[in-house]
Design a protein around this motif. Structure first.
Motif, PDB file in Angstrom:
ATOM      1  N   SER A 272      -5.235   3.382   5.085  1.00 55.39           N
ATOM      2  CA  SER A 272      -4.197   3.016   6.064  1.00 55.39           C
ATOM      3  C   SER A 272      -4.235   1.521   6.357  1.00 55.39           C
ATOM      4  CB  SER A 272      -4.384   3.806   7.361  1.00 55.39           C
ATOM      5  OG  SER A 272      -4.202   5.191   7.133  1.00 55.39           O
ATOM      6  N   GLU A 273      -5.431   0.966   6.487  1.00 58.38           N
ATOM      7  CA  GLU A 273      -5.545  -0.472   6.724  1.00 58.38           C
ATOM      8  C   GLU A 273      -5.069  -1.265   5.506  1.00 58.38           C
ATOM      9  OE1 GLU A 273      -9.335  -0.657   9.818  1.00 58.38           O
ATOM     10  OE2 GLU A 273      -9.708  -0.385   7.665  1.00 58.38           O
ATOM     11  N   LEU A 274      -5.365  -0.764   4.307  1.00 52.61           N
ATOM     12  CA  LEU A 274      -4.854  -1.407   3.096  1.00 52.61           C
ATOM     13  C   LEU A 274      -3.333  -1.351   3.074  1.00 52.61           C
ATOM     14  CD1 LEU A 274      -5.104  -2.636   0.248  1.00 52.61           C
ATOM     15  CD2 LEU A 274      -5.450  -0.309  -0.628  1.00 52.61           C
ATOM     16  N   GLN A 275      -2.756  -0.232   3.525  1.00 54.74           N
ATOM     17  CA  GLN A 275      -1.308  -0.100   3.552  1.00 54.74           C
ATOM     18  C   GLN A 275      -0.676  -1.146   4.469  1.00 54.74           C
ATOM     19  OE1 GLN A 275       0.294   2.455   1.533  1.00 54.74           O
ATOM     20  NE2 GLN A 275       1.881   0.923   1.910  1.00 54.74           N
ATOM     21  N   THR A 276      -1.354  -1.432   5.579  1.00 56.37           N
ATOM     22  CA  THR A 276      -0.874  -2.472   6.488  1.00 56.37           C
ATOM     23  C   THR A 276      -1.036  -3.853   5.861  1.00 56.37           C
ATOM     24  OG1 THR A 276      -1.454  -1.109   8.412  1.00 56.37           O
ATOM     25  CG2 THR A 276      -1.169  -3.478   8.785  1.00 56.37           C
ATOM     26  N   LEU A 277      -2.139  -4.055   5.149  1.00 55.97           N
ATOM     27  CA  LEU A 277      -2.406  -5.338   4.505  1.00 55.97           C
ATOM     28  C   LEU A 277      -1.394  -5.637   3.412  1.00 55.97           C
ATOM     29  CD1 LEU A 277      -4.586  -7.698   4.243  1.00 55.97           C
ATOM     30  CD2 LEU A 277      -5.544  -6.321   2.373  1.00 55.97           C
ATOM     31  N   ALA A 278      -1.058  -4.609   2.613  1.00 58.69           N
ATOM     32  CA  ALA A 278      -0.152  -4.792   1.468  1.00 58.69           C
ATOM     33  C   ALA A 278       0.818  -3.624   1.421  1.00 58.69           C
ATOM     34  CB  ALA A 278      -0.948  -4.884   0.172  1.00 58.69           C
ATOM     35  N   ILE A 281       3.145  -1.532  -1.885  1.00 58.47           N
ATOM     36  CA  ILE A 281       2.714  -0.424  -2.746  1.00 58.47           C
ATOM     37  C   ILE A 281       2.378   0.783  -1.887  1.00 58.47           C
ATOM     38  CG2 ILE A 281       0.911   0.337  -4.371  1.00 58.47           C
ATOM     39  CD1 ILE A 281       0.707  -2.525  -5.340  1.00 58.47           C
ATOM     40  N   HIS A 282       2.789   1.958  -2.330  1.00 53.19           N
ATOM     41  CA  HIS A 282       2.429   3.211  -1.665  1.00 53.19           C
ATOM     42  C   HIS A 282       1.030   3.574  -2.160  1.00 53.19           C
ATOM     43  CE1 HIS A 282       2.185   7.118  -0.084  1.00 53.19           C
ATOM     44  NE2 HIS A 282       3.456   7.515  -0.219  1.00 53.19           N
ATOM     45  N   TRP A 283       0.011   3.188  -1.379  1.00 49.73           N
ATOM     46  CA  TRP A 283      -1.357   3.260  -1.871  1.00 49.73           C
ATOM     47  C   TRP A 283      -1.870   4.686  -2.022  1.00 49.73           C
ATOM     48  CZ3 TRP A 283      -3.253  -0.682  -4.306  1.00 49.73           C
ATOM     49  CH2 TRP A 283      -2.798  -1.966  -4.006  1.00 49.73           C
ATOM     50  N   GLU A 284      -1.478   5.593  -1.166  1.00 47.71           N
ATOM     51  CA  GLU A 284      -1.923   6.986  -1.322  1.00 47.71           C
ATOM     52  C   GLU A 284      -1.454   7.542  -2.659  1.00 47.71           C
ATOM     53  OE1 GLU A 284      -0.859   9.512   1.883  1.00 47.71           O
ATOM     54  OE2 GLU A 284      -2.203   8.546   3.336  1.00 47.71           O
ATOM     55  N   ALA A 285      -0.199   7.271  -2.995  1.00 55.35           N
ATOM     56  CA  ALA A 285       0.329   7.743  -4.285  1.00 55.35           C
ATOM     57  C   ALA A 285      -0.356   7.022  -5.441  1.00 55.35           C
ATOM     58  CB  ALA A 285       1.842   7.521  -4.334  1.00 55.35           C
ATOM     59  N   PHE A 305      -6.287 -12.151  -1.563  1.00 52.75           N
ATOM     60  CA  PHE A 305      -5.638 -12.006  -2.860  1.00 52.75           C
ATOM     61  C   PHE A 305      -4.666 -10.836  -2.834  1.00 52.75           C
ATOM     62  CE2 PHE A 305      -5.382  -9.816  -6.943  1.00 52.75           C
ATOM     63  CZ  PHE A 305      -4.846 -10.820  -7.728  1.00 52.75           C
ATOM     64  N   ILE A 306      -5.065  -9.714  -2.264  1.00 49.29           N
ATOM     65  CA  ILE A 306      -4.181  -8.545  -2.208  1.00 49.29           C
ATOM     66  C   ILE A 306      -2.944  -8.857  -1.364  1.00 49.29           C
ATOM     67  CG2 ILE A 306      -3.996  -6.135  -1.465  1.00 49.29           C
ATOM     68  CD1 ILE A 306      -5.630  -6.579  -4.016  1.00 49.29           C
ATOM     69  N   LYS A 307      -3.095  -9.667  -0.319  1.00 48.97           N
ATOM     70  CA  LYS A 307      -1.932 -10.097   0.461  1.00 48.97           C
ATOM     71  C   LYS A 307      -0.984 -10.920  -0.403  1.00 48.97           C
ATOM     72  CE  LYS A 307      -2.635 -11.754   4.609  1.00 48.97           C
ATOM     73  NZ  LYS A 307      -3.267 -12.494   5.748  1.00 48.97           N
ATOM     74  N   GLU A 308      -1.536 -11.763  -1.287  1.00 46.04           N
ATOM     75  CA  GLU A 308      -0.691 -12.561  -2.177  1.00 46.04           C
ATOM     76  C   GLU A 308       0.002 -11.673  -3.205  1.00 46.04           C
ATOM     77  OE1 GLU A 308       1.486 -15.483  -3.623  1.00 46.04           O
ATOM     78  OE2 GLU A 308       0.187 -15.674  -1.859  1.00 46.04           O
ATOM     79  N   VAL A 309      -0.696 -10.658  -3.703  1.00 47.44           N
ATOM     80  CA  VAL A 309      -0.051  -9.692  -4.604  1.00 47.44           C
ATOM     81  C   VAL A 309       1.155  -9.075  -3.908  1.00 47.44           C
ATOM     82  CG1 VAL A 309      -0.308  -7.454  -5.750  1.00 47.44           C
ATOM     83  CG2 VAL A 309      -2.117  -9.173  -5.952  1.00 47.44           C
ATOM     84  N   ASN A 310       0.964  -8.677  -2.668  1.00 49.96           N
ATOM     85  CA  ASN A 310       2.066  -8.091  -1.908  1.00 49.96           C
ATOM     86  C   ASN A 310       3.224  -9.074  -1.781  1.00 49.96           C
ATOM     87  OD1 ASN A 310       2.733  -5.681   0.052  1.00 49.96           O
ATOM     88  ND2 ASN A 310       3.338  -7.538   1.136  1.00 49.96           N
TER      89      ASN A 310
END
Length: 692
Positions: A272-278, A281-285, A305-310
C-alpha cells in the motif's frame, strides 16, 4: 569477491547491460577446426612460474612488475577478450574443457537427463545456420505485443507481463532475496534498472569521452530500432527519446559508492505504501503476475528511483514509452537472433565499449551460456572429472587454518574493545565454508530444452530461473544454495548467508597447485581464502552479524577505530592511476582492497602454522618467504585494454592488478624483510595500513 567475473544473469531485458559481451556470433565463426578439437584434459601451469617474472626489476621498486613482467610480455590480450589475466586464462581453459563435455553430450545417443539438457542447448546454440534462417522472427512476437498497446493503461499493465514472460527488467528490477534485517526470511525486492549502459555515471558525466560514448550508444539504439522494423528517421527520433528517459532514470539512482552502504538500500514498506509512492502501476496485480499474490511487504531499495519511474511512466508520451520497450526487448534478444543483430550488439557493447576487436569463437559463447543457465547441471560433469576428494580436504584444512589465524588476529587487536571482539568471534565461528560444489544439486527437470529451438531454449531457461527465485517466497532460506557454478574461476563471501564459497573452478592450477610446495599455494589460494574471510569484516560485511542480519554490533569507539584504519587504505589507493588521468575510486574499491590486505596477512600466518615443524629451504634461488609472496603476486598478473580500464574505473569494485599487489606488500613488514626493502623505497608504504 576475488575477481569480477559475472554472476549468472537472470533478467532478460537487461542482459546486454549485465553481461556486456554479447552472447552471439556469426555463422562463419564456427570453423571445422573449432568443431573438431575441444580440450579433453586440463592443462598444467605451476602456481609459481619463474617464466612469468621479470628479474631485471627490483622487487622493492615494483613488486608487481617483478613477479608479472614476464607474464605480461608472454600473454598478449587475445583478440576476442577485453582483458587477459591468470584468472581469465584459467577460466578459458575451464571453458575449453567444458566445451569437450558439451560437444560429447550434444552428439551422444545414450544420455542422462542432465546430459540431454546441456547437450541439446549447446547443440542448438552452435547451429548458427538454423539461427540465421529464423532471422528476427522470434523477436516479432514480442514486438507485436508492444505495438498492440493502444493506451497508457494497457502499457502499464504490460510491464508486469513483460517482466514475467520475458524475465525482464524494463524501467526497474524486481525479484527476491534475503531480508537484510532478518536473514532467515525471503523478501521481495524492488530495485533500480532500466538502463542500456553499464552504470548511471555514463549518463551524467560531462567529459568529452563520456559524451562521445553516450552519442555512440544513441546511434546503437537507433540501429537496433531500425533492424526491428522502424523507419530510419523515426528510429533516430525514438533513440533520442529513449536516451532522455534513461538519463532521467540514471540521475535518480544511487551511485555505486552509495550502494555500498546496506542501510541506504533497505527501505521496507507495505505494498500500500509502494502504491502511494508510485501510483502509476497497479502493484498488487504486478506482484500477482510475478508469482507473489497477496504480497504485503517488500524492500524498495531506492524509493527516489521508483518515484522517478512513476514520473516517467506518467509524463512521457505513449509513443516514447512504447519505443523504450521495443528497444530494450530487441537489444536483449539480439544475442540470440540472426547475424546482423548479433553483430550490431557486439560492435557497440564489446568493440566500442570495451575495445574488443574480434568476436569470440562460437563454442566459447555457447559454453558460457550453458554455464550461465544450467551451471549446476554442467557443474556435475566438471566436478566428476576435475575435483578430487583430496583437493576438497586440503582446501578445507587451509580454510580452517586461516580462520584460526583470524581468531588470533581479532583477539590481539589493541583498538577493539572486548565487547566488540566477542561479537566478531561469534560471527567468525558461525561462518560456513562451502568448497567445490553444492551438497545438493539443483533440479532442472522442469526445464524443457529442445535441440532445434535455440531462442526458445534461452527464453525458457531465463523463465525457469526467474520462477525458481520467486518460488522462494514463503519458504525457509536455503543455506546450502550457491551463487556461482562449480566451474567458475572466482570465490565470494555472502554477508547474509555468512558463508565463504570456493567453486571447484578456482581450485585448479595455477591458483592451487598440488605439485607445488605450500609457500606459493598459501600465498595464492590461501590469500584468496583469507580475502573472502576478510570480507565478513570489511566496510560492508562488518555491518552484518553472525546470523546475517543487518545489525550494528560495534561500539562507537570501535567503529571509529575501524574507519580510521580503512581510511588509511583508501588514502593510499586513491593515489594509484588506472588509465589516462583516472585514479582509483577508493571509496568504491575499499572493501576489496581491505580484503586483499587482510587476506594475505591471514594466509601468511596460516602458512607459518602449517610449516612450523618443517625445515624449509630455498628453491629456485628464492627463500620460502619470498616464494610465498611471489605466489601471492602471480595470481593477479594481467593485461587490460584501455577501454576496459575506463569501464572498470566506473563499475568495478576491484582495483587493477598492480595496485592489488603493490598496495598489499607495501604494507607488510613480512614482505619487506623477505626482500630487504628499506624505508623510502616504493614497496615500503610510509604509513603502514593495517585493519585486521
Amino acid at each position: 569477491m576475488r575477481k569480477n567475473w559475472s554472476f549468472p544473469v537472470v533478467l532478460f531485458v537487461v542482459m546486454a547491460v549485465a553481461t556486456v559481451v554479447p552472447q552471439g556470433l556469426t555463422a562463419q565463426s564456427v570453423s571445422p577446426a573449432e568443431a573438431a578439437h575441444p580440450l579433453t584434459s586440463m592443462p598444467y601451469s605451476p602456481s609459481l612460474d619463474l617464466t612469468s617474472m621479470d628479474r631485471s626489476v627490483d622487487p622493492c621498486q615494483d613488486f608487481y612488475k617483478f613477479v608479472c613482467g614476464g607474464w605480461q610480455k608472454n600473454n598478449p590480450i587475445p583478440s576476442d577478450e577485453a582483458s587477459w589475466s591468470v584468472y581469465g586464462k584459467l577460466a578459458n581453459e575451464n571453458q575449453e574443457f567444458l566445451w569437450g563435455i558439451l560437444q560429447n553430450d550434444s552428439l551422444a545417443t545414450n544420455r542422462t537427463p542432465v546430459q540431454q539438457k546441456i547437450g541439446d542447448y549447446f547443440g542448438a546454440c552452435m547451429d548458427t545456420a538454423a539461427i540465421d534462417q529464423r532471422g528476427s522472427e522470434p523477436l516479432q512476437a514480442m514486438l507485436r505485443q508492444v505495438d498492440a498497446l493502444n493506451s497508457r493503461e494497457a502499457l502499464l499493465q504490460a510491464i508486469a507481463s513483460i517482466h514475467h514472460e520475458f524475465s525482464g527488467g524494463t524501467f526497474f528490477n524486481a525479484g527476491t532475496g534475503q531480508d537484510a534485517m532478518d536473514a532467515s526470511l525471503v523478501i521481495v525486492e524492488l530495485g533500480a534498472g532500466g538502463l542500456g549502459l553499464p552504470d548511471r555515471d555514463y549518463y551524467v558525466k560531462t567529459d568529452a569521452k563520456s559524451q562521445t560514448l553516450l552519442k555512440q550508444y544513441q546511434d546503437y539504439v537507433a540501429q537496433i530500432l531500425t533492424m526491428a522494423g522502424e523507419p530510419q528517421e523515426q528510429a533516430k527520433t525514438d533513440a533520442a527519446s529513449i536516451v532522455r528517459i534513461e538519463t532521467a532514470l540514471a540521475k535518480a539512482q544511487l551511485t555505486r559508492v552509495e550502494r555500498r552502504d546496506p542501510h541506504k538500500i533497505y527501505h521496507k514498506m507495505t505494498v500500500s505504501e509502494l502504491q502511494t509512492l508510485a501510483p502509476a502501476i497497479h502493484w498488487e496485480a504486478y506482484f500477482a503476475e510475478q508469482g507473489a499474490p497477496g504480497l504485503k511487504t517488500l524492500n524498495v531499495s531506492q524509493p527516489e528511483f521508483i518515484k522517478e519511474v512513476n514520473a516517467e511512466l506518467t509524463a512521457e508520451s505513449l509513443a516514447d514509452l512504447k519505443a523504450y520497450l521495443r528497444f530494450h526487448l530487441a537489444s536483449a534478444a539480439a544475442p540470440y537472433l540472426a547475424t546482423p543483430f548479433r553483430d550490431a550488439q557486439f560492435d557497440f557493447y564489446s568493440k566500442t565499449l570495451r575495445g574488443i576487436p574480434v568476436e569470440p569463437p562460437r563454442w566459447k559463447q555457447c559454453t558460457r551460456q550453458v554455464d550461465r543457465f544450467m551451471g549446476e547441471a554442467l557443474g556435475q560433469e566438471f566436478v566428476r572429472l576435475t575435483f578430487s576428494a583430496d583437493m576438497k580436504a586440503k582446501t578445507r584444512l587451509m580454510t580452517e587454518q586461516i580462520e584460526t589465524a583470524m581468531k588470533q588476529e581479532i583477539e590481539g587487536l589493541d583498538w577493539m574493545s572486548p565487547e566488540t571482539k566477542q561479537e566478531a568471534l561469534r560471527k567468525l565461528h558461525a561462518i560456513r565454508n562451502k568448497i567445490g560444489y553444492p551438497d545438493r544439486w539443483r533440479d532442472y527437470s522442469a526445464l524443457t530444452v529442445k535441440s532445434d529451438d535455440y531462442f526458445g531454449d534461452t527464453l525458457r531457461a531465463m523463465q525457469f530461473e526467474t520462477a525458481r527465485r520467486w518460488n522462494k517466497l514463503g519458504k525457509p532460506v536455503d543455506l546450502n544454495e550457491w551463487g556461482m557454478s562449480p566451474p567458475t574461476v572466482n570465490a565470494y563471501f555472502n554477508p547474509q548467508m555468512n558463508d565463504i564459497n570456493f567453486p571447484a573452478g578456482v581450485l585448479q592450477p595455477p591458483l592451487y597447485d598440488p605439485k607445488m610446495d605450500d609457500a606459493p599455494n598459501y600465498g595464492n589460494t590461501g590469500a584468496t581464502i583469507g580475502h573472502e574471510l576478510t570480507h565478513a569484516f570489511d566496510d560492508e560485511g562488518r555491518q552484518f552479524d553472525a546470523k546475517g542480519n543487518l545489525k550494528d554490533w560495534w561500539t562507537p569507539a570501535d567503529a571509529k577505530g575501524f574507519e580510521d584504519r580503512i581510511n588509511c587504505v583508501r588514502d593510499q589507493y586513491a593515489q594509484y592511476v588506472i588509465v589516462d588521468d583516472i585514479h582509483i575510486n577508493s571509496k568504491l574499491t575499499s572493501g576489496e582492497d581491505v580484503a586483499d590486505l587482510g587476506g594475505t596477512l591471514l594466509a601468511y600466518i596460516a602458512w607459518k602454522m602449517q610449516t612450523a615443524t618443517e625445515t624449509l629451504t630455498p628453491r629456485d634461488g628464492f627463500t620460502p618467504d619470498q616464494r610465498f609472496f611471489i605466489g601471492m603476486g602471480q595470481w593477479a598478473c594481467e593485461n587490460v585494454r584501455p577501454e576496459d580500464l575506463r569501464v572498470n574505473a566506473l563499475t568495478d569494485p576491484h582495483s587493477p592488478g598492480f595496485a592489488r599487489i603493490n598496495g598489499v606488500v607495501s604494507n607488510m613488514p613480512q614482505f619487506q624483510k623477505a626482500f630487504g626493502c628499506k624505508a623510502g623505497q616504493p614497496m615500503v608504504h610510509e604509513h603502514e595500513c593495517k585493519v585486521w
